[in-house]
Write an enzyme that holds these catalytic residues in place. Structure first.
Site, PDB file in Angstrom:
ATOM      1  N   LYS A  93      -0.766  -5.211  14.330  1.00 58.38           N
ATOM      2  CA  LYS A  93       0.484  -5.377  13.570  1.00 58.38           C
ATOM      3  C   LYS A  93       1.584  -4.566  14.244  1.00 58.38           C
ATOM      4  CE  LYS A  93       2.118  -4.988   8.752  1.00 58.38           C
ATOM      5  NZ  LYS A  93       1.752  -4.510   7.399  1.00 58.38           N
ATOM      6  N   SER A 168       2.913  -8.054   3.888  1.00 59.36           N
ATOM      7  CA  SER A 168       3.753  -8.074   5.074  1.00 59.36           C
ATOM      8  C   SER A 168       2.981  -8.415   6.348  1.00 59.36           C
ATOM      9  CB  SER A 168       4.419  -6.717   5.263  1.00 59.36           C
ATOM     10  OG  SER A 168       3.446  -5.707   5.512  1.00 59.36           O
ATOM     11  N   SER A 192      -0.488  -5.391   1.715  1.00 66.54           N
ATOM     12  CA  SER A 192      -0.125  -6.126   2.928  1.00 66.54           C
ATOM     13  C   SER A 192      -1.278  -6.510   3.850  1.00 66.54           C
ATOM     14  CB  SER A 192       0.914  -5.339   3.724  1.00 66.54           C
ATOM     15  OG  SER A 192       2.148  -5.469   3.091  1.00 66.54           O
TER      16      SER A 192
HETATM   17  N1  GLN Z   1       4.330  -6.755  -0.600  1.00 65.34           N
HETATM   18  C1  GLN Z   1       4.390  -5.352  -0.871  1.00 65.34           C
HETATM   19  C2  GLN Z   1       5.791  -4.858  -0.677  1.00 65.34           C
HETATM   20  O1  GLN Z   1       6.633  -5.637  -0.427  1.00 65.34           O
HETATM   21  C3  GLN Z   1       3.414  -4.638  -0.029  1.00 65.34           C
HETATM   22  C4  GLN Z   1       3.912  -4.099   1.244  1.00 65.34           C
HETATM   23  C5  GLN Z   1       2.858  -3.450   2.088  1.00 65.34           C
HETATM   24  O2  GLN Z   1       1.693  -3.335   1.701  1.00 65.34           O
HETATM   25  N2  GLN Z   1       3.258  -2.994   3.256  1.00 65.34           N
HETATM   26  O3  GLN Z   1       6.066  -3.711  -0.778  1.00 65.34           O
END
Ligand code: GLN
Length: 510
Positions: A93, A168, A192
């Site tokens: 990532k 994400s 994420s």
């Molecule tokens: N979707 C969640 C957010 O927008 C999780 C983000 C993450 O785990 N990096 O914060």
């Protein structure tokens, strides 16, 4: 029932290397049947053939990967031993610093940044003999649930190119689902790793907070961030987890203890006598009927395998989303303050006359996207004097209550389970302009991050309404990550036995 924790991902008969699990590839490399160079070349070919449609990668390190694969082959030939992942390609990532390699975090503000150092995760992959294929797409600074907040365009879901791959870490999950890479590394601050795994039919694990070093991981919310594995099988996830985890003196939040025995647990894959709790608050209203149906079937499978299933209430989980969306923006407003055009990354408006304040304002206005700006403003407000206790302080108190809910539940059961997400993958564009609708995807994944314990998502079938993958979430106490793999391994083996193949093989390939 035959128990196989290394499901055959198909294609081996055709010699299609990209379809093999990391465990099988590793075994074939150590048996001298194939080389890392062959596998790496096959992955790079697959990326070249599919990534114009999927857009999982922001940067493909073709030459470096092939060079590294050849070096690993050479070292293995000379008798050096690295461990079971030697020679296996991994996607990373794009939120981990890798020396000399573009590290964008999906943001224009870091578009041209090449870090002068390696994240510990990168070092661990190197120690394990892995080959890094490149950097995968993400929502800007890991904020989002669809990968649409990437400054470099969205990733698409390999199951249906009109759908999002989650976020994400949608790029990492899509790369694994599209057979571009057998493994990927993600980060999970609120879901994420697990939410993209759920909607792409892959396996994703958020380790216990502190279980994998965060050194060199660009910080979003430091009290929540955790790096972890993305894979196609439970055993593969365990092997990567074991390679990444363990104490790191460079990260003060890193746990001193060794990684729990996750690989052994994935292989053991036995749930007889285990106590499993269904979280009452994470099912029902707001969940897609087809998701709930697959979830109930998976629970029945675990019961058949000899687990003792009960329902457990976690009454404060309903406040988790609200608390998270105060704590995360607060921490992120502080962490993202360093991107100011002064030290590295984008710099706008520096005409020799402009003040530093003006350059900072212009740089941040041009460099951050809408979601990053929204959260920086929310967090700055929640932390401002006069509001600090009302918002941030209150959210922290809710966080304590959620941790207490988990502690109470784990007195009664060994693991908790729920659907990973309320719905299957949604359409691109469907929620991008509606932040609350986007945030609601994380309702089931966020409590774990707030409490600092660990969780896994694994695929349990396709929803009847849309034929898209459904994810099953297993949650365990801090430092009991091995329980995730025991339950996940058993469930996966039973489902593979029922279907005669692994679910990912049904993915219509782009
Ligand atoms: N979707 C969640 C957010 O927008 C999780 C983000 C993450 O785990 N990096 O914060």
């Amino acid at each position: 029932m035959t128990k196989t924790s290394t499901p055959d991902l198909g294609g081996s008969a055709e010699g299609h290397l990209t379809r093999l699990s990391a465990a099988d590839l590793g075994a074939a490399i150590s048996a001298g049947e194939i080389t890392s160079e062959e596998i790496t070349a096959a992955c790079l070919d697959r990326i070249a053939a599919t990534d114009d449609r999927v857009h999982a990668f922001l940067h493909v390190a073709s030459e470096a990967a092939l060079k590294r694969a050849r070096a690993i082959d050479q070292s293995l030939a000379e008798g050096r031993s690295f461990g079971p992942l030697a020679g296996i390609p991994v996607a990373l990532k794009d939120v981990f610093a890798q020396r000399g390699v573009p590290t964008t975090c999906g943001s224009r503000i870091l578009a041209d940044w090449r870090p002068p150092y390696d994240a510990t995760v990168v070092r661990r992959l190197e120690d394990a003999g892995c080959v890094i294929l490149g950097k995968t797409n993400l929502d800007e600074f890991a904020m989002g649930s669809s990968t649409e907040h990437s400054a470099f365009g969205p990733t698409r879901n390999p199951w249906d190119l009109t759908r999002v791959p989650g976020g994400s870490g949608g790029g990492s999950a899509a790369a694994v689902a599209a057979f571009q890479a057998p493994l990927a590394v993600g980060t999970d601050t609120g879901g994420s790793i697990r939410q993209p795994a759920a909607v792409t039919g892959t396996v994703g694990v958020k380790p216990t907070y502190g279980g994998v070093s965060r050194f060199g991981l660009v910080a979003l919310a430091s009290s929540l961030d955790q790096a972890g594995p993305c894979a196609r099988t439970v055993l593969d996830a365990a092997m990567l987890h074991a390679a990444l985890g363990g104490h790191d003196p460079l990260d003060s939040t890193s746990l001193p203890e060794p990684v729990p025995p996750v690989v052994e647990a994935a292989r053991r894959a036995d749930v007889r006598g285990m106590r499993i709790g269904l979280v009452r608050e994470l099912q029902g209203d707001g969940y897609q009927p087809g998701v709930l149906r697959r979830f109930e079937e998976a629970v029945a499978v675990l019961t058949d395998l000899g687990a003792r299933v009960t329902e457990v209430s976690c009454p404060h989980f309903e406040y988790a989303l609200a608390a998270y969306y105060l704590i995360l923006p607060s921490e992120c407003s502080s962490n993202l303050a360093r991107f100011d055009g002064m030290r590295f990354g984008l710099r706008v408006g520096d005409d020799g006359e402009a003040t530093a304040e003006r350059v900072m304002a212009l740089t941040r206005a041009a460099g951050f996207g809408a979601e990053a700006k929204r959260r920086i403003m929310l967090g700055t407000y929640a932390l401002s004097s006069g509001y600090y206790d009302q918002y941030y302080g209150q959210a922290q108190r809710v966080r304590t209550l959620i941790a207490q809910d988990f502690a109470d539940a784990f007195e009664q059961v060994d693991v908790l389970v729920s659907p990973t997400t309320p719905t299957t993958a949604f359409e691109l564009g469907e929620k991008v302009d509606d932040p609350v609708a986007m945030y609601l995807n994380d309702v089931a994944t966020i409590p774990v991050n707030l409490a600092g314990n660990c969780a896994m998502s694994l695929p349990i079938g396709l929803a009847d309404e849309d034929g898209l993958p459904v994810g099953f979430q297993i949650m365990a106490p801090a430092q009991a990550d091995d329980r995730l793999y025991r339950v996940g391994g058993a469930l996966e083996a039973a489902l593979v036995d029922r279907w005669g193949h692994h679910l990912i093989e049904e993915a219509p390939q782009p």
